[in-house]
Write an enzyme that holds these catalytic residues in place. Structure first.
Site, PDB file in Angstrom:
ATOM      1  N   GLU A   1     101.396  13.229 -20.229  1.00 33.61           N
ATOM      2  CA  GLU A   1     100.228  12.733 -19.552  1.00 33.61           C
ATOM      3  C   GLU A   1      99.606  11.787 -20.334  1.00 33.61           C
ATOM      4  OE1 GLU A   1      98.131  14.513 -16.721  1.00 33.61           O
ATOM      5  OE2 GLU A   1      99.918  15.344 -16.211  1.00 33.61           O
TER       6      GLU A   1
ATOM      7  N   ARG B   1     105.746  22.248 -16.481  1.00 34.75           N
ATOM      8  CA  ARG B   1     105.942  22.693 -15.249  1.00 34.75           C
ATOM      9  C   ARG B   1     106.332  21.717 -14.077  1.00 34.75           C
ATOM     10  NH1 ARG B   1     102.190  20.647 -12.717  1.00 34.75           N
ATOM     11  NH2 ARG B   1      99.411  20.652 -13.062  1.00 34.75           N
TER      12      ARG B   1
END
Length: 445
Positions: free
Chosen positions: A274, A291
């Site tokens: 991110e 994940r």
């Protein structure tokens, strides 16, 4: 390929994983709480095991109960979905010790990347740009001094934080002591870890993430960018791929940075890097999510890849089977999270029995859901009711298709409300249509 799998989750992500298992001929076992005994996941799985009462801490977060269910059904692997135990390094380590394949990165990698302080240091060493701030946890006095040096606004973050929790934006030195105390208490209560760090806060930024896939043989690829800037209280509402208005060369640079970061960490499986992108189109590393992301379907829509299938192939020890040059993104995809929340009441949870539940269909329209007429939306879990995903040849057509799809949502029941109409209005806003939105957009409506 793995022959049997336990799904350690609930809701739409459990249904999503079970469906891919069915396509691959993998025997699926799902664990569930007593509140979910009649859920769609229980109905679709080959086997179901009740592991506890409704409270998540006594069921979905009960590691011994999950492991016992896996051992009792003789499964080879566990897929944690997202949330719950998906980024719990202790759980991954216990799986490894029990000889059960954990569908995700190795426990040591997860622990290193889950600690935001060590992750920042590792990514800095790999050459990823960071916002000014501390790489190590700080005490209150040192943090306040650093905040003054960086310049306000700053953001206080929990080292163990994630999912939009454990953070506070501070706009002045006068606010800092109270914000620090409150964030530390919250982090300790939520994560069991009160360590904090500080970094510069960008008031106007885009939240952009890069999906990576890595196998056990050293191959790493990225699958383009997703824009997740439409958020409310750090919780994503709408995601899209590709990220609009970002030059292809910038996305390529971010993708290369994510691949370097994954290689430096020894990452295996599906993961998300991110970043924040400022008004000058400079990008800065935020964190790694170890994940599958809620928003993974938009990447699937533009790449044609089944990310759960790829996770299972990697966990089985198979190579990726394709290189970065083979990755092609086609068209534009948008996902909207339809939550059981009432926008009129400050998005308060609105659970209840669904007397009616009609969700969209039509060309290039996908709905990932666990809801059905007669389903009782529980108050104890996440409010996500359905994910509506559309694909179209370009972004304007995708927006039009999504607004059509959201208009088809009909969910009714005593006390039940959804965010569908609110999302329909957001997608028609001129700033969103022009891709001029950022992470503060929803707050300004």
């Amino acid at each position: 390929m793995i022959g049997s799998l336990l799904v350690a989750n609930r809701g739409e992500i459990a249904v999503r994983v079970i469906r891919t298992c069915a396509e691959l001929g993998i025997r699926s076992v799902v664990v569930h709480s007593s509140a979910d005994r009649d859920s769609a996941a229980v109905r679709l799985a080959d086997e179901a095991v009740q592991i506890g009462p409704p409270a998540a801490k006594d069921s979905y977060l009960d590691i011994p109960a999950v492991i016992e269910a896996a051992r009792g059904r003789g499964v080879e692997a566990i897929h944690p979905g997202y949330g719950f135990l998906s980024e719990n390094a202790d759980f991954a380590e216990i799986c490894e010790a029990e000889g059960i394949i954990f569908v995700g990165p190795p426990a040591k990698v997860m622990a290193q990347l889950g600690d935001k302080s060590s992750a920042r240091s590792l990514m800095a060493g790999a050459g990823l740009p960071l916002l000014p701030g501390s790489r190590d946890p700080l005490g209150a006095a040192d943090a306040a001094e650093l905040a003054g040096q960086i310049g306000y606004p700053v953001i206080i973050k929990a080292v163990a934080g994630g999912g939009g929790r454990g953070m506070s934006v501070v706009r002045s030195a006068a606010e800092f002591p109270r914000a620090w105390t409150q964030t530390r208490a919250s982090a300790q209560a939520v994560f069991g870890d009160g360590r904090l760090y500080v970094e510069r806060y960008l008031d106007s930024a885009r939240h952009v993430e890069i999906q990576v896939l890595a196998d056990q043989h050293g191959s790493v690829v990225h699958l383009g960018a997703r824009d997740c800037s439409l958020q409310r209280r750090h919780q994503k509402l709408v995601e899209e791929s590709p990220a609009p208005l970002l030059p292809p060369e910038l996305i390529a640079e971010m993708g290369a940075a994510a691949v370097r970061g994954a290689e430096a960490a020894g990452y295996v499986g599906a993961g998300t890097f991110e970043f924040l992108v400022d008004e000058d189109r400079r990008f800065f590393f935020m964190e790694v999510n170890c994940r599958l992301q809620v928003e993974h379907p938009v990447t699937e829509a533009v790449t044609g890849l089944d990310l759960v299938r790829e996770q299972l192939r990697v966990a089985s020890g198979e190579p990726l089977g394709f290189t970065q040059d083979d990755v092609r993104l086609t068209g534009a995809a948008i996902e909207c999270r339809v939550n059981a929340e009432d926008p009129v009441r400050e998005f308060a949870p609105a659970p209840g029995l669904l007397d009616e539940c009609r969700l969209p269909a039509g060309p290039f329209t996908r709905v990932d859901t666990h809801a059905f007429p007669g389903y009782r939306v529980p108050a104890l879990y996440d409010s996500l009711l359905a994910k509506v995903i559309v694909w179209a040849p370009d972004r304007d057509a995708a927006i039009a298709r999504m607004r059509r799809a959201l208009a088809e949502v009909e969910v009714r029941g005593a006390g039940v409300a959804t965010t569908a109409e609110f999302l329909h209005e957001v997608l028609d806003h001129p700033r969103f249509r022009a891709a001029e939105h950022d992470t503060t957009f929803i707050e300004t409506l």
